[in-house]
Each structure stands twice: as structure tokens, then as C-alpha cells.
Write a protein that holds these residues in place. Sequence first.
Motif, short mmCIF file in Angstrom:
data_model
loop_
_atom_site.label_atom_id
_atom_site.label_comp_id
_atom_site.label_asym_id
_atom_site.label_seq_id
_atom_site.Cartn_x
_atom_site.Cartn_y
_atom_site.Cartn_z
N HIS A 70 0.85 -1.26 -0.10
CA HIS A 70 0.19 -0.09 0.06
C HIS A 70 0.91 1.13 -0.11
O HIS A 70 0.29 2.17 -0.15
N SER A 119 -3.74 -8.12 1.28
CA SER A 119 -3.83 -7.11 2.54
C SER A 119 -2.73 -6.38 2.63
O SER A 119 -1.33 -6.65 1.97
N HIS A 120 -2.64 -5.58 3.48
CA HIS A 120 -1.36 -4.73 3.94
C HIS A 120 -0.37 -5.59 4.41
O HIS A 120 0.89 -5.52 4.24
N LEU A 121 -0.88 -6.69 5.18
CA LEU A 121 0.24 -7.39 5.78
C LEU A 121 0.38 -8.49 4.78
O LEU A 121 -0.39 -8.99 3.97
N GLY A 149 6.42 -4.79 5.44
CA GLY A 149 6.82 -3.81 6.30
C GLY A 149 7.41 -4.14 7.69
O GLY A 149 7.47 -5.33 7.94
N GLY A 151 5.98 -3.97 10.47
CA GLY A 151 5.21 -4.59 11.69
C GLY A 151 4.97 -6.10 11.03
O GLY A 151 5.04 -7.04 11.59
N SER A 152 4.84 -6.10 9.69
CA SER A 152 4.54 -7.47 8.92
C SER A 152 5.67 -8.47 8.97
O SER A 152 5.54 -9.61 9.14
N ARG A 155 5.54 -11.48 11.24
CA ARG A 155 4.60 -12.68 11.02
C ARG A 155 5.08 -13.85 10.49
O ARG A 155 6.31 -13.78 9.82
N PHE A 181 6.93 2.43 12.03
CA PHE A 181 5.60 2.45 12.66
C PHE A 181 4.80 1.44 11.96
O PHE A 181 4.76 1.25 10.61
N ALA A 182 4.18 0.58 12.62
CA ALA A 182 3.21 -0.29 12.16
C ALA A 182 1.82 0.25 12.67
O ALA A 182 1.43 0.08 13.81
C1 LIG Z 1 -3.77 -10.00 8.69
C2 LIG Z 1 -3.85 -8.64 9.01
N1 LIG Z 1 -3.89 -8.14 10.13
C3 LIG Z 1 -4.02 -6.88 10.38
C4 LIG Z 1 -4.39 -5.89 9.35
C5 LIG Z 1 -4.46 -4.43 9.79
N2 LIG Z 1 -3.18 -3.42 9.48
C6 LIG Z 1 -2.96 -3.26 8.21
S1 LIG Z 1 -1.80 -2.37 7.95
C7 LIG Z 1 -1.13 -2.62 9.61
C8 LIG Z 1 0.00 -2.55 10.18
C9 LIG Z 1 1.17 -2.77 8.84
O1 LIG Z 1 2.51 -2.11 9.44
P1 LIG Z 1 3.70 -2.47 8.39
O2 LIG Z 1 3.98 -3.84 8.16
O3 LIG Z 1 4.91 -1.80 9.21
O4 LIG Z 1 3.50 -1.62 7.32
P2 LIG Z 1 3.10 0.16 7.11
O5 LIG Z 1 1.69 0.01 7.10
O6 LIG Z 1 3.75 0.49 8.27
O7 LIG Z 1 3.64 0.62 5.93
C10 LIG Z 1 -2.16 -3.43 9.98
C11 LIG Z 1 -2.04 -3.85 11.48
C12 LIG Z 1 -4.33 -6.45 8.28
N3 LIG Z 1 -4.66 -5.52 6.99
N4 LIG Z 1 -4.22 -7.76 7.91
#
Ligand SMILES: Cc1ncc(C[n+]2csc(CCOP(=O)(O)OP(=O)(O)O)c2C)c(N)n1
Length: 325
Positions: A70, A119-121, A149, A151-152, A155, A181-182
Amino acid sequence: MVPCDNALVTTFELELYRRMLLTRGLEERGSALFKQGKLPGSFYTGRGNEAASVGVASAMGPEDVAAPLHRNMGVHVSRGAEPWRLLCQYMGRDGGATRGRDSNLRSQDLDRGLIAGVSHLPGILPTITGIALAFRIRSEARVAVGWFGDGSSARGDVHECMNLAAVRRLPIVFIVDNNQFAYSTPADLNYACAHLADRAASYGFEGSVVDGTDVLAVHAAASAAIEKARAGGGPTLLELVTLRMDGHAIHDDASYVPRDLLAAWEQSDPIARCERWLRGEGGIADEEIDAVAQEVARVVDEAVALADASPWPDPATVTDGVYAV
Ligand SMILES: Cc1ncc(C[n+]2csc(CCOP(=O)(O)OP(=O)(O)O)c2C)c(N)n1
């Protein structure tokens, strides 16, 4: 470098600048369209990530395949996606890649080697790893590039992909966009190692940390990793360090991000940084740089007008492409 529609520019570094400027221009107009009620759902930007996205994508070959997320509009722009169609996708119009069925950057375009994120993740990371496996099985000299990312990175599917890629020596480059940041979770609550790139060694391949605001540094690191993968040298993990300069999405004012941190990273704005380089060390004439900025503004205006004129999808087609109900 993959040729890009609307490219007027022949100097390589100026073309990188143009791609970054177009990326930001489209995202700024997307935010405005959201506020005008013309862009439903939500809106995510990659402000601060332009050099990271454009630097990597511009190092890929035409037959390589990318699975961006994204924050990576610059990947779509660099692979030649038409600006107005990107806006149509966000606006739910018929001209978008999913013809109004999805939004955001979930724009699949196989002709341009772009796989849509689900998905973002990084639900798409296993897919792009599988694509790299297919390249290996078919002995194709093609490379897959997969994004996730900070945050991801916590996983399990990221671990599985990196392990599989390592043991099968797959032609893949993993990009972790570490924007610190996530959503509201800061990096130190996401991982406890010094650098995410350090994890590569435990899988058995190389990893390195790159300043994600320096488009030339990103491009150089990505080119080396991509060509290594193409030559049979296996995967690489590149950690591109940036700061997410907007909220998670447009509803989020990011009040939890320390203001002094934002102010410090503002000094490293990737586009301003590239522009300084072009005018200084790059020796590009002011008129040439200004002409690029004017042309990008024209392309963005045209994209908004075309997207706004694109029809809504015909409700009669709603089940097209649905194979099971
Ligand atoms: C399986 C799943 N869990 C939670 C979410 C909600 N969510 C979307 S983006 C995000 C944070 C992602 O953080 P990061 O990987 O660091 O990417 P960034 O948005 O910082 O670029 C979350 C918790 C999701 N889309 N899919």
C-alpha cells in the motif's frame, strides 16, 4: 530500466526524480479527492517512501515481477501504470484495474509484472515467493521482488518465505520497508534485533540496511541484489529505512509519532534530496528540472480529469469474474 508511459526524460537520475514526483503528485491529489468525497473507503500514502519504491522498481527488468504493497505507488508508476487508471482504481471507477470491485493499490497488471496485494500484511509474500520458485523450475532468467513492512516482519509467513527462498536459492529480492511504525506500534515493539536485515544471515543469505530516502543508494543496492538473483546467487533482504511521513491512512493524524522525529526526517525528504543532487552534483540545468515538474503537474491534472470522467461500473456486470457464490 523499464520504459514508462509519458517519459520525456533521458537522463537516468532525472527520470528517477520524475517518477518520484509523479508518485507524490498522484497521492496528494488522491488525498484531496478523498476530502472531496470522490474517493470512497480510505486513502493510504507512501509519503517519504518514494525513493524506496522508485529506486527498487527502476532496477527491475521488464520480465521481472513485483508484489508491492500500500505504500508503493512508486512501483506501479515505475512499471508504467497509467496515472489515470491508478486514480480510477482508488475511486471505484470502471477504468481501474479491478473495475470498481476493489480499491487502493490492489491493482493487478500482469502485462507490467505487477501482482496485486491482498492485504497490507504480506498475504502476497507467499505468492511472490511461489513465482520465484516457478522461475527457478522453468529456468527463466527472471527475478521476483516482494515487499513487507516492519510490522509485517513479525509474521510467520515472512519467516516461511525467507526460509523457502534460502533453501531453494530462489531468484527473489525481499524488500522490508522499515518506516518505523506499524499503525501506531513503534519499531521497538515490533522487533528486538538491531536491524531487520540482520535476520537474513540466519536464513543463509545476505541482508543490508539502506537509506530509503536516497534514491540512488536504493537503486544501486536493488540492482546488485536483482542481478545477483538473476545470476543464480539466491535471495537478498534489503531493509530500506524511512519514516512514514503521514498517518497510517488518511483518518489517522499520527499524533503518536514524536514531532521532533518527523521534523528530523523532513530534512531527508527523498524528493527534495534528489532535487538538490540534480541541481548540484548532477549538473542538471534548472530549466530541465522545472520542465519535468511542470510536465508532472500536467499529467496529474489530466489523470484526475480522466478518472473523474470515468464511468461507474455497470451494476449488471457485478458477478463478472466471480467463479463461486
Ligand atoms: C492479517 C492482517 N492483520 C491486521 C491488518 C491491519 N493492518 C493493516 S496495515 C497494518 C500495519 C502494517 O504495518 P507495517 O507492516 O509496518 O506496514 P506500514 O503500514 O507501516 O507500511 C495493520 C495492523 C491487516 N490488514 N491484515
